[in-house]
Write an enzyme that holds these catalytic residues in place. Structure first.
Site, PDB file in Angstrom:
ATOM      1  N   ARG A 145       0.935  -1.228   0.067  1.00  0.00           N
ATOM      2  CA  ARG A 145      -0.062   0.015  -0.062  1.00  0.00           C
ATOM      3  C   ARG A 145       0.882   1.319  -0.067  1.00  0.00           C
ATOM      4  O   ARG A 145       1.797   1.054   0.443  1.00  0.00           O
ATOM      5  CB  ARG A 145      -0.855  -0.058   1.120  1.00  0.00           C
ATOM      6  CG  ARG A 145      -2.144  -0.629   1.198  1.00  0.00           C
ATOM      7  CD  ARG A 145      -3.115  -0.029   0.235  1.00  0.00           C
ATOM      8  NE  ARG A 145      -4.342  -0.868   0.193  1.00  0.00           N
ATOM      9  CZ  ARG A 145      -4.705  -1.948  -0.657  1.00  0.00           C
ATOM     10  NH1 ARG A 145      -3.646  -2.120  -1.520  1.00  0.00           N
ATOM     11  NH2 ARG A 145      -5.771  -2.429  -0.775  1.00  0.00           N
TER      12      ARG A 145
ATOM     13  N   GLU B 157      -2.093   7.991  -4.092  1.00  0.00           N
ATOM     14  CA  GLU B 157      -2.320   7.669  -5.458  1.00  0.00           C
ATOM     15  C   GLU B 157      -3.774   8.016  -5.843  1.00  0.00           C
ATOM     16  O   GLU B 157      -4.586   7.813  -4.911  1.00  0.00           O
ATOM     17  CB  GLU B 157      -1.975   6.235  -5.841  1.00  0.00           C
ATOM     18  CG  GLU B 157      -2.910   5.026  -4.857  1.00  0.00           C
ATOM     19  CD  GLU B 157      -2.507   3.655  -5.175  1.00  0.00           C
ATOM     20  OE1 GLU B 157      -1.209   3.463  -4.868  1.00  0.00           O
ATOM     21  OE2 GLU B 157      -3.374   2.885  -5.484  1.00  0.00           O
TER      22      GLU B 157
ATOM     23  N   HIS C 246      -0.814   0.341  -9.825  1.00  0.00           N
ATOM     24  CA  HIS C 246      -1.623  -0.635  -8.749  1.00  0.00           C
ATOM     25  C   HIS C 246      -2.384  -1.659  -9.618  1.00  0.00           C
ATOM     26  O   HIS C 246      -3.332  -1.719  -9.658  1.00  0.00           O
ATOM     27  CB  HIS C 246      -2.565   0.386  -7.961  1.00  0.00           C
ATOM     28  CG  HIS C 246      -2.997  -0.089  -6.905  1.00  0.00           C
ATOM     29  ND1 HIS C 246      -3.243   0.509  -5.488  1.00  0.00           N
ATOM     30  CD2 HIS C 246      -3.250  -1.823  -6.421  1.00  0.00           C
ATOM     31  CE1 HIS C 246      -4.014  -0.459  -4.741  1.00  0.00           C
ATOM     32  NE2 HIS C 246      -3.640  -1.601  -5.247  1.00  0.00           N
TER      33      HIS C 246
HETATM   34  C1  8YV Z   1      -7.278  -4.153  -5.705  1.00  0.00           C
HETATM   35  C2  8YV Z   1      -5.397  -4.568  -3.776  1.00  0.00           C
HETATM   36  O1  8YV Z   1      -7.473  -4.215  -6.961  1.00  0.00           O
HETATM   37  O2  8YV Z   1      -6.589  -6.250  -3.232  1.00  0.00           O
HETATM   38  C3  8YV Z   1      -5.835  -5.177  -2.791  1.00  0.00           C
HETATM   39  O3  8YV Z   1      -5.773  -4.859  -1.830  1.00  0.00           O
HETATM   40  O4  8YV Z   1      -4.451  -3.757  -3.576  1.00  0.00           O
HETATM   41  C4  8YV Z   1      -5.896  -4.603  -5.155  1.00  0.00           C
HETATM   42  O5  8YV Z   1      -5.765  -6.116  -5.723  1.00  0.00           O
HETATM   43  C5  8YV Z   1      -7.273  -2.676  -5.256  1.00  0.00           C
HETATM   44  O6  8YV Z   1      -7.046  -2.242  -4.089  1.00  0.00           O
HETATM   45  C6  8YV Z   1      -8.840  -2.099  -5.667  1.00  0.00           C
HETATM   46  O7  8YV Z   1      -9.700  -2.537  -4.708  1.00  0.00           O
END
Ligand code: 8YV
Length: 329
Positions: free
Chosen positions: A235, A264, A282
């Site tokens: 993150r 972001e 991402h």
């Molecule tokens: C998601 C991600 O696509 O699953 C997660 O925590 O970071 C990604 O796979 C993104 O967060 C959108 O929800």
């Protein structure tokens, strides 16, 4: 029929599945502001989100809301105390994205270590005139030491792949993983400081929490080897992006790969002018099969959480199972 909001564009066939059970309002436009999201949730029983911040202000305005299903494994966008206080069930899409995300961690780590993006930009700019012995010298992965910070399911999937690269695996985590997992991964538990001093390639796979804010900052980069790389598939906010820019510019560390950023999709613009970094938007879980699995699991969670379908009342991935069946407060 109960009413739900799907806050983002997702696969249309998943919307069709949801329509078998619910009256669906589908936002196919831009990301909803918190005000707009709150307004649209006022008469809804459930929501399917992908990172929208949700807490008590939304619940105060949405008295019927009982389930929020996040299409992600990370749920730092949710205020869990508020969910528990309001008896709102929330769910995630853990597990179905482990392997794709671990693959991507390797892709970024290898691209950073072997300077793939840098070389490509240079080639595309028409600068390639001759082969040179010292063009884009990187650092090896084979036989090196992999340092994994965050040894959950994705961290383990990532570490499992290290065997083929004959890497030594060291890891740091809130707590040690079970001895049989350590044995299977041939992974040694070390302190964060030890990991940073010893690892040739550091990968971040930990959840974002207040305690994990800026897990990697100036003090941490100072401990790393000048030949080391840092990869973040976790993150934004876990890395101090401004400090990383400095560490890369001053060659305190060799290179970095980032898939996630503070603030972001708006990036610290200095990141764009640093050559020894690979930047992606991402996309660690973004394979066709995995994003479909995530969307379908998010739908399953919502359907079951709202008492419909074959698993009525038993959503597959509840984050706060203790509130299932309790009246909204
Ligand atoms: C998601 C991600 O696509 O699953 C997660 O925590 O970071 C990604 O796979 C993104 O967060 C959108 O929800």
């Amino acid at each position: 029929m109960q009413k739900i909001l799907v806050a983002r564009p997702i696969f249309p066939d998943v919307i069709e599945r949801l329509k078998q059970y619910f009256d669906v309002e589908w936002n196919q436009g831009d990301v909803l502001s918190t005000d707009e999201l709150t307004r649209r949730l006022a008469d809804k029983d459930g929501a399917l989100t992908a990172g929208e911040p949700i807490g008590s202000a939304v619940f105060a305005a949405a008295p019927r809301l009982r389930v929020v299903s996040n299409m992600a494994v990370g749920y730092n966008n949710f205020d869990m105390d508020d969910f528990d206080a309001a008896n709102v069930v929330c769910t995630d899409t853990a597990d179905v994205l482990n392997e794709s995300t671990a693959d991507f961690g390797w892709a970024l780590m290898m691209a950073a270590a072997r300077r793939i993006a840098e070389s490509e930009h240079w080639l595309r700019a028409g600068k390639w005139q001759k082969w040179a012995y010292d063009s884009f010298l990187g650092s090896d992965l084979y036989g090196s030491t992999l340092g994994v910070i965050g040894m959950g399911r994705i961290g383990q999937a990532l570490a499992r792949r290290a065997k083929g690269f004959n890497m030594q695996v060291i890891y740091h985590n809130r707590s040690r993983v079970a001895p049989e997992i350590e044995a299977e991964l041939n992974a040694e538990y070390v302190s964060k400081q030890d990991l940073l001093r010893r690892a040739d390639h550091v990968v971040l796979v930990l959840p974002y929490t207040q305690e994990n804010h800026h897990t990697m900052g100036a003090a941490e980069f100072a401990l790393m080897k000048p030949t080391a790389t840092l990869t973040n598939i976790a993150r934004g906010g876990i890395v101090d992006d401004a400090a990383l820019v400095e560490a890369l510019r001053s060659k305190q560390i060799a290179a970095a790969g980032l898939d996630v950023f503070e603030g972001e999709p708006h990036l610290n613009q200095d990141l764009l002018s640093v050559p020894n970094i690979v930047l992606t938007a991402h996309i660690a879980s973004a394979t066709e099969a995995t994003r479909r699995a995530m969307a379908n699991l998010a739908a399953d969670n919502l359907i079951a959480g709202l008492g419909e379908g074959p698993r009525a009342g038993r959503p597959p991935n509840p984050i706060n199972p203790g509130v299932i069946g309790k009246a909204r407060s």
